[in-house]
Structure formats: C-alpha cells, structure tokens
Design a protein around this motif. Sequence first.
Motif: not given
Length: 305
Positions: A91-108
């Motif tokens: 899944a895609r996270a916007r460049v520099g948006h580490f919170v989106e990355a945290q959410i995606l990692e939490a989803i699995g």
Amino acid sequence: MADDGAVTLYNNSALTDAKKNPFSIKAGLAQMLRGGAILEVSSVQQAKIAEEAGACSIMVSEPGLRQGIRRMPDPSLIKEIKRAVSIPLMARARVGHFVEAQILEAIGVDYIDESELLALADEDNFINKHNFRCPFICGCRNLGEALRRVREGAAMIRTQGEILGQGNVAETVKNVRNVMKEVRVLNNMDEDEVFAFAKKIAAPYDLVAQIKQMGRLPVVQFAAGGIVTPADAALMMQLGCDGIFVGSEVFDSADPYKRVRGIVQAVRHYNDPHVLVESSCGLEDSMAEPNLSEDRIEQFGRGGE
C-alpha cells in the motif's frame, strides 16, 4: 538518547535499532518478489484476478483515481483485500508522511510504497525507513536518487516512468537505461575515480563502491510506468530489471485476466520468443488512454522541434 544506543523519534512511536529492524531481512523479503509482476488494484475483484493470473504481489490504491494526489488507501479496503487474497500486499504512503506509514504497518501490509511523484506530503524529507519493521519501496529516475533512497532504508527500488496511466512506456525505458548506463560507467572506473563519481551523483560513497563491486544495485530493482503489454514487460526484464509494476489501467481491457496472465508469463519467460508470441496473441484491445501526452502530440505536430 537511550542507554542501548537506540534513537527515539516521532514521540517515542518508533525506534531506530538495527537489532530490531535489520535491513538485511527487509532486503531479503524484497528479494522474494524477484522475477515477478506486481499489480496495482483498487477492488477485491481486481485483487482476485491478479492473484489467479499469477501476480507475485498486489498494490492497493484508491479506486477511481488516476490523476491528482494519491493518498493512503482506505484501511478498510486494505483489510478487505488482505482477507480475500493470500499473496503479499502493498500500500502507498505519501512521500515523507511517516504517520500514514505507521498506520499501514499497524494494519499489517507486507510492503509500503513511498515512490509516487504526485503523492508528496513533505517536499524536502523522505520517511526514515529504518524506523519501521516493514520493507519500503521507493522510486528513482537515476542512480543517485536510487542510492539516496537505499541509504534511507528502501529495500526495493522501482525505476519510475510515466505515472498518469496513459500506457506510455518511453519514459520508463529512458530511466531504466539511464540507471543501467550509470552502473556500467561505474564498473569501468578506476578506484580513484569512484569518490568523484559519488560526489557527482550525490550518493553515499560506500553504496557506490558496493555497486562497483557487485555490478548492480544493492537491492532489487523493478520498473514501473506504461507497462501494459507482455512485450513491454519482457523489454523491462531484458534491460536488466528484476521485475515490474503494472498499473490498474490493465483492468480496463475487455479480458483483464488474459492480459495480466500474458504479462506475468512474459516476465517469467522474457527470453523465450515463443512464449512471448503466445502471451501477446489476442490482446488487440488497446487501453482506453492515448499512448502519448498532449504535449508530445503537439510537439510532433510542429515537426518535432
């Protein structure tokens, strides 16, 4: 700084610790996708088609969005697709948006993509990917850009071409050839010239020296952009890529399973002309989008000035 040497960042939500988040494991997970096709999907139905056709992984994106800012997909859609298929999910996270990355990692999700030029949350800074357990994919258009992303923790590099879903593979070919050419130039350099070359492309010297020794990028390299036919896919593989990304525009064809299956077969047997012939038959139904942008059409109309 903590006693064990871990640097706490982002309000204690992530730790930079090589023992907990070893890059070698992330790079190994990315290596598992080598020689495969990754399909961009926006629905459960498309995900199932991609899995049945032999895709090695799927990239979940927002449905109905080809142009404009691409944000993180709805987590409920990711969960729904994750339950429906068994292949790895990105899944895609916007460049520099580490919170989106945290959410995606939490989803699995299995991999996080941070490589779209149209998806900027921070114009100056990329995510520090060493802070995450999940492997990251980042885009590049030249060798220096690729190595800067690897230094930040990217476990896979995808050489990016056109991103508007118009089926124009020319930009991808240009960038892939550019990266491969720079690698060949580096391989033929004298040891004393490597320092100046690293400075010229603004890349870490140790990674540049590693490429000179290996003769290739230190992580897997995929290609993306405008790849909509088996011939396109085989071209990328013969140019030296480890795999390809296929945009969701392939699902606009009359028989998306046949097209996706043909592309998957072309990636697996890219050096076998007989398989490529079989994979390309019956795909005369073109994508709905034009192959050239309006600017290029206007340029050729003026005589290619």
